[in-house]
Design an enzyme around this catalytic site. Structure first.
Site, short mmCIF file in Angstrom:
data_model
loop_
_atom_site.label_atom_id
_atom_site.label_comp_id
_atom_site.label_asym_id
_atom_site.label_seq_id
_atom_site.Cartn_x
_atom_site.Cartn_y
_atom_site.Cartn_z
CD GLN A 1 -1.28 -2.28 2.18
OE1 GLN A 1 -0.08 -2.48 2.25
NE2 GLN A 1 -2.17 -3.03 2.82
CG ASP B 1 -4.50 0.51 -0.66
OD1 ASP B 1 -5.13 -0.16 -1.48
OD2 ASP B 1 -4.28 0.13 0.50
CG ASP C 1 -8.12 -3.32 -3.17
OD1 ASP C 1 -8.88 -3.81 -4.02
OD2 ASP C 1 -7.55 -4.01 -2.31
#
Length: 333
Positions: A141, A164, A185
């Site tokens: 991330q 992210d 994501d």
């Protein structure tokens, strides 16, 4: 029954007209000025320095940034701040000339938020024509914009990352006429009420566009209206792309009037994982999803919905956010 929203959504995008300023190349009166390499005592060489110099309190302040690449991580904890980037076309992210960049990963920084290139921990913030990048790449991330603010507007900005990219975590947030790039994501968070309109969502690798962490039946939502999904110019191999997957069991994500130019999977939506699907209470839905990237035969899972026009009309800027007077309507379609 047809609402005004239903009628508008059926019209081509060309009927809409934005009304931002024709240019933004000089700082407003009283603005704090950021200029790369400046030696002037009345200016600041970095956004970090300008933020540190802001007066205490909640009176509205503006920071104007001249063209340049600013390598720094910035945390804004002072409310009522507007940051404007120099541009000759305020209505389009494609003309942005200001970049804030860093390459921190969550693994090194200690948390998603701490890895953010620009971190917002205050309310009533507006960003205009700023490109925000996390250059870490794949493997962790790594946040470009970490947004914990309430009534935050992001207008004609560029958000660049891989996993992210945008943490839209809490409060009321709008993202209008911007560019958001990532693979895994890359728009995620838990309790935010986020409205996304007129943006380009650029897929740079295998994964899901959204990961909603809504974990109970509350007002949290990501509502997308009139956005375009493309393949990023620097994309790696893309094995699949989904509109989203549920980080938590009450995930709520709606896509309306989406133009898709890169290939989506026929299901459109994905489970979180085979061992933890998180699909019992999700609200995943789309309406008028069109374009060359939409499979000819869609096969939505049982826990996802294709909205009717009347159902889609219930999802609006106001329904997502409640109060909207703080939104810069010049960037609404």
């Amino acid at each position: 029954m047809f609402s005004i929203f239903t009628i508008i959504s059926a019209l081509p995008l060309a009927v809409f007209s934005l009304s931002p300023p024709s240019s933004r190349t000089t700082p407003p009166t009283g603005a704090f000025i950021v200029r790369s390499g400046t030696t002037s005592s009345s200016e600041y060489a970095s956004l970090t320095e300008a933020v540190a110099a802001l007066p205490s309190g909640t009176s509205a302040v503006t920071i104007f940034m001249y063209p340049g690449t600013y390598s720094e991580q910035v945390d804004i904890t002072r409310a009522a701040v507007t940051i404007m980037g120099y541009t000759e076309d305020p209505g389009s992210y494609t003309s942005n000339q200001v970049t804030i960049t860093a390459g921190e990963s969550a693994g090194t920084a200690g948390s998603d938020d701490a890895s953010g290139t620009l971190r917002l921990h205050a309310d009533d913030i507006a960003l205009y024509n700023i490109d925000i990048k996390n250059t870490f790449g794949s493997g962790s991330q790594a946040i470009a914009l970490s947004n914990y603010g309430n009534q935050v507007g992001v207008y004609a900005c560029g958000l660049y990352g891989y996993q992210d990219t945008l943490l839209a975590e809490q409060g009321l947030q709008v993202y209008l006429q911007s560019y958001i790039e990532g693979a895994v994501d890359f728009i995620f968070g838990q309790t935010a009420q986020g409205y996304f309109e007129g943006n380009t969502l650029a897929v740079s690798g295998t994964g899901c566009i959204t990961a909603s962490g809504r974990d109970e039946d509350n007002d949290a939502i990501y509502l997308f209206n009139h956005n375009t999904i493309i393949k990023a110019s620097d994309a790696t191999t893309i094995d699949y792309t989904y509109l989203g997957r549920p980080w938590s069991d009450f995930a709520q994500v709606i896509f309306l009037n989406t133009e898709v130019e890169t290939a989506l999977e026929a299901a459109l939506w994905m489970e979180w994982s085979s061992s933890e699907p998180n699909t019992d209470h999700v609200v995943f839905a789309d309406y008028n999803t069109t374009g060359s990237g939409v499979p000819s035969s869609l096969d939505r899972p049982s826990w996802a919905t294709a909205l009717t026009s009347s159902e889609a009309a219930d999802y609006t800027l106001s329904s997502a956010l409640g109060t909207t007077s703080w939104v810069d309507s010049d960037y609404l379609m």
